[in-house]
Scaffold this active site. Structure first.
Site, PDB file in Angstrom:
ATOM      1  N   ALA A   1      -5.532   1.502  38.528  1.00  0.00           N
ATOM      2  CA  ALA A   1      -6.345   0.226  38.094  1.00  0.00           C
ATOM      3  C   ALA A   1      -7.586   1.287  38.173  1.00  0.00           C
ATOM      4  O   ALA A   1      -7.369   2.530  38.906  1.00  0.00           O
ATOM      5  CB  ALA A   1      -6.623  -0.418  38.512  1.00  0.00           C
TER       6      ALA A   1
ATOM      7  N   GLY B   1      -1.582  -0.078  38.913  1.00  0.00           N
ATOM      8  CA  GLY B   1      -1.382  -0.651  38.392  1.00  0.00           C
ATOM      9  C   GLY B   1      -0.328  -0.324  37.455  1.00  0.00           C
ATOM     10  O   GLY B   1      -0.736  -0.880  36.267  1.00  0.00           O
TER      11      GLY B   1
ATOM     12  N   GLU C   1       2.768  -0.773  38.441  1.00  0.00           N
ATOM     13  CA  GLU C   1       2.325  -2.344  37.901  1.00  0.00           C
ATOM     14  C   GLU C   1       2.581  -3.142  36.557  1.00  0.00           C
ATOM     15  O   GLU C   1       3.937  -3.958  36.311  1.00  0.00           O
ATOM     16  CB  GLU C   1       1.403  -3.521  38.864  1.00  0.00           C
ATOM     17  CG  GLU C   1       1.648  -2.355  39.861  1.00  0.00           C
ATOM     18  CD  GLU C   1       0.576  -3.061  40.746  1.00  0.00           C
ATOM     19  OE1 GLU C   1      -1.086  -3.098  40.602  1.00  0.00           O
ATOM     20  OE2 GLU C   1      -0.026  -4.527  41.117  1.00  0.00           O
TER      21      GLU C   1
ATOM     22  N   GLU D   1      -1.730   2.633  46.200  1.00  0.00           N
ATOM     23  CA  GLU D   1      -2.767   1.133  46.908  1.00  0.00           C
ATOM     24  C   GLU D   1      -3.054   1.844  48.086  1.00  0.00           C
ATOM     25  O   GLU D   1      -4.988   1.607  49.069  1.00  0.00           O
ATOM     26  CB  GLU D   1      -2.508  -0.193  46.695  1.00  0.00           C
ATOM     27  CG  GLU D   1      -2.953  -0.853  44.942  1.00  0.00           C
ATOM     28  CD  GLU D   1      -0.827  -0.427  44.911  1.00  0.00           C
ATOM     29  OE1 GLU D   1       0.009   0.900  45.036  1.00  0.00           O
ATOM     30  OE2 GLU D   1      -1.245  -0.198  43.503  1.00  0.00           O
TER      31      GLU D   1
HETATM   32  N1  DAK Z   1      -9.263   5.550  37.520  1.00  0.00           N
HETATM   33  C1  DAK Z   1     -10.111   6.189  37.195  1.00  0.00           C
HETATM   34  N2  DAK Z   1     -10.167   7.585  36.994  1.00  0.00           N
HETATM   35  C2  DAK Z   1      -9.206   8.093  37.184  1.00  0.00           C
HETATM   36  C3  DAK Z   1      -7.624   7.989  37.261  1.00  0.00           C
HETATM   37  C4  DAK Z   1      -8.283   6.290  37.483  1.00  0.00           C
HETATM   38  N3  DAK Z   1      -6.838   5.248  38.621  1.00  0.00           N
HETATM   39  N4  DAK Z   1      -6.806   8.250  37.551  1.00  0.00           N
HETATM   40  C5  DAK Z   1      -7.296   9.415  37.187  1.00  0.00           C
HETATM   41  N5  DAK Z   1      -8.195   9.464  35.591  1.00  0.00           N
HETATM   42  C6  DAK Z   1      -8.829  10.385  36.226  1.00  0.00           C
HETATM   43  C7  DAK Z   1     -10.202  11.612  36.817  1.00  0.00           C
HETATM   44  O1  DAK Z   1     -10.881  11.093  37.697  1.00  0.00           O
HETATM   45  C8  DAK Z   1     -10.328  12.650  35.621  1.00  0.00           C
HETATM   46  O2  DAK Z   1     -11.091  12.519  35.389  1.00  0.00           O
HETATM   47  P1  DAK Z   1     -12.740  13.489  34.929  1.00  0.00           P
HETATM   48  O3  DAK Z   1     -12.565  13.996  36.544  1.00  0.00           O
HETATM   49  O4  DAK Z   1     -11.941  14.380  34.360  1.00  0.00           O
HETATM   50  O5  DAK Z   1     -13.753  12.594  34.739  1.00  0.00           O
HETATM   51  C9  DAK Z   1      -9.228  12.526  34.849  1.00  0.00           C
HETATM   52  O6  DAK Z   1      -8.392  11.789  34.566  1.00  0.00           O
HETATM   53  C10 DAK Z   1      -8.046  13.930  34.771  1.00  0.00           C
HETATM   54  O7  DAK Z   1      -7.883  13.190  36.670  1.00  0.00           O
HETATM   55  P2  DAK Z   1      -7.516  14.341  37.334  1.00  0.00           P
HETATM   56  O8  DAK Z   1      -8.508  15.848  37.502  1.00  0.00           O
HETATM   57  O9  DAK Z   1      -7.453  13.661  39.096  1.00  0.00           O
HETATM   58  O10 DAK Z   1      -6.167  14.696  37.729  1.00  0.00           O
HETATM   59  P3  DAK Z   1      -4.634  16.106  38.033  1.00  0.00           P
HETATM   60  O11 DAK Z   1      -3.792  16.363  37.243  1.00  0.00           O
HETATM   61  O12 DAK Z   1      -5.543  16.518  38.679  1.00  0.00           O
HETATM   62  O13 DAK Z   1      -4.357  14.839  38.779  1.00  0.00           O
HETATM   63  C11 DAK Z   1      -3.552  12.424  39.367  1.00  0.00           C
HETATM   64  C12 DAK Z   1      -3.455  13.873  38.621  1.00  0.00           C
HETATM   65  C13 DAK Z   1      -2.611  11.345  38.364  1.00  0.00           C
HETATM   66  C14 DAK Z   1      -2.212  12.405  40.823  1.00  0.00           C
HETATM   67  C15 DAK Z   1      -4.693  12.380  39.933  1.00  0.00           C
HETATM   68  O14 DAK Z   1      -5.787  11.684  39.352  1.00  0.00           O
HETATM   69  C16 DAK Z   1      -4.974  10.377  40.569  1.00  0.00           C
HETATM   70  O15 DAK Z   1      -4.612  10.958  42.064  1.00  0.00           O
HETATM   71  N6  DAK Z   1      -5.586   9.580  40.335  1.00  0.00           N
HETATM   72  C17 DAK Z   1      -5.608   8.465  40.429  1.00  0.00           C
HETATM   73  C18 DAK Z   1      -4.671   7.770  41.274  1.00  0.00           C
HETATM   74  C19 DAK Z   1      -4.519   6.261  42.030  1.00  0.00           C
HETATM   75  O16 DAK Z   1      -4.918   6.778  43.266  1.00  0.00           O
HETATM   76  N7  DAK Z   1      -4.463   5.253  41.213  1.00  0.00           N
HETATM   77  C20 DAK Z   1      -5.088   4.601  41.599  1.00  0.00           C
HETATM   78  C21 DAK Z   1      -3.494   3.970  42.471  1.00  0.00           C
HETATM   79  S1  DAK Z   1      -4.008   1.922  43.083  1.00  0.00           S
HETATM   80  C22 DAK Z   1      -6.763  -5.182  42.426  1.00  0.00           C
HETATM   81  C23 DAK Z   1      -7.028  -4.502  41.054  1.00  0.00           C
HETATM   82  C24 DAK Z   1      -5.796  -3.461  41.078  1.00  0.00           C
HETATM   83  C25 DAK Z   1      -5.325  -2.599  42.164  1.00  0.00           C
HETATM   84  C26 DAK Z   1      -5.491  -2.717  43.420  1.00  0.00           C
HETATM   85  C27 DAK Z   1      -6.128  -4.208  43.286  1.00  0.00           C
HETATM   86  N8  DAK Z   1      -7.531  -5.970  43.377  1.00  0.00           N
HETATM   87  C28 DAK Z   1      -8.422  -7.138  41.868  1.00  0.00           C
HETATM   88  C29 DAK Z   1      -7.740  -6.518  44.586  1.00  0.00           C
HETATM   89  C30 DAK Z   1      -4.743  -0.991  42.242  1.00  0.00           C
HETATM   90  C31 DAK Z   1      -4.483  -0.581  42.550  1.00  0.00           C
HETATM   91  C32 DAK Z   1      -4.399   0.828  41.494  1.00  0.00           C
HETATM   92  O17 DAK Z   1      -3.950   1.007  40.546  1.00  0.00           O
END
Ligand code: DAK
Length: 261
Positions: free
Chosen positions: A68, A113, A116, A136
């Protein structure tokens, strides 16, 4: 219809491909994108005449969907979060219940997400560099789009509990070993493998394919009896032209020519 964050096309074999198209954000799903995914599977895809199935993948070579959109999370409160979560459940349920096979071609990070989304699809093909995870807990939240349920369904309680509680990422081979990925292929060949499987399914009776998807999903529906539904579906299939054609083709030692009737 044109979407802001999605691209779709239908190839010469009637296979639709849906691309989540926010590569600069690693295809992270914001509310707008989720609305579009729901719209695609409930309104657009059912009207794509004669398609045999859908491949879902991410734009670029880094991510399937990295979760997400975390940047939109800070303004969430209880009410808004539940609304967002319901929107995601609805969209992903449309995928799970789509009457033609939907295969995720996981070409990179499939986190939160994104994992998922892949799990809502009927199968997952992992490229060698794919990474799966439900991180998450790192954000102090629980999965919002069905991850706490579908991960258990796919890999069992113990391993699901470990991945959900640690937030660890796993690679393609481990995902395959656990049953999360159906196949691992060289990086870049995910879509081709997904299409190969869809082409095989395209030779089968479309009514039996739709009913099989429905029946497998029913196993996880606590309110319905999947065994009873199977008896009824078997009866309904017996009344189709396709069933007569399939059985006749076997007896006559020829290939079946299904018409979906
Ligand atoms: N959201 C927004 N931007 C993201 C992103 C994300 N999930 N993942 C990556 N990006 C963006 C980064 O901010 C970066 O953008 P700029 O800074 O260049 O503008 C670009 O993508 C490249 O990311 P990195 O520079 O970080 O790239 P790396 O190769 O170094 O790292 C990575 C890749 C995938 C390991 C890292 O980007 C990362 O950790 N990303 C976040 C992963 C994550 O935690 N995803 C969220 C999972 S939790 C709910 C609804 C939904 C959900 C839960 C509850 N409710 C309504 C209650 C869902 C939750 C989730 O999905």
């Amino acid at each position: 219809m044109d979407y802001k964050n999605l691209l779709y096309s239908v190839d010469e074999n009637n296979i639709a491909t849906l691309i989540i198209n926010r590569p600069k954000a690693y295809n992270a799903i914001n509310a707008e994108t989720m609305g579009e995914i729901g719209h695609f599977f409930s309104k657009t895809a059912p009207k794509l005449k004669g398609i045999v199935g859908v491949v879902v993948t991410g734009a670029g070579d880094k991510a399937f969907v990295a979760g997400a959109d975390i940047k939109a999370f800070l303004t969430l409160d209880n009410k808004k979060a539940q609304k967002l979560s319901k929107q995601g459940h609805l969209a992903y349920n449309h995928i799970e219940n789509f009457d033609k096979p939907v295969i995720a071609a996981v070409n990179g990070f499939a986190l939160g997400g994104g994992c998922e989304l892949a799990m809502a699809c009927h199968m997952r093909i992992a490229g060698a560099k794919a990474k799966f995870g439900q991180p998450e807990v790192n954000l102090g939240i629980v999965p919002g789009y069905g991850g706490s349920q579908r991960l258990v369904q796919l890999i069992g309680k113990g391993k699901a509990m470990e991945l959900l509680l640690t937030g660890d990422m796993i690679g393609a081979e481990e995902a395959h070993r656990l049953g999360l990925a159906n196949h691992v292929v060289p990086q870049g060949e995910e879509v081709a493998k997904a299409k190969e499987i869809l082409l095989k399914i395209a030779t089968k009776g479309p009514i039996s394919i739709a009913k099989t998807i429905e029946l497998v999903n029913l196993y996880f529906n606590k309110k319905k009896d999947g065994f009873k539904a199977e008896i009824e579906a078997f009866g309904a299939c017996a009344d189709t032209k396709d069933f007569k054609e399939g059985a006749s083709a076997f007896i006559e030692k020829r290939k079946a020519n299904f018409t979906g009737k």
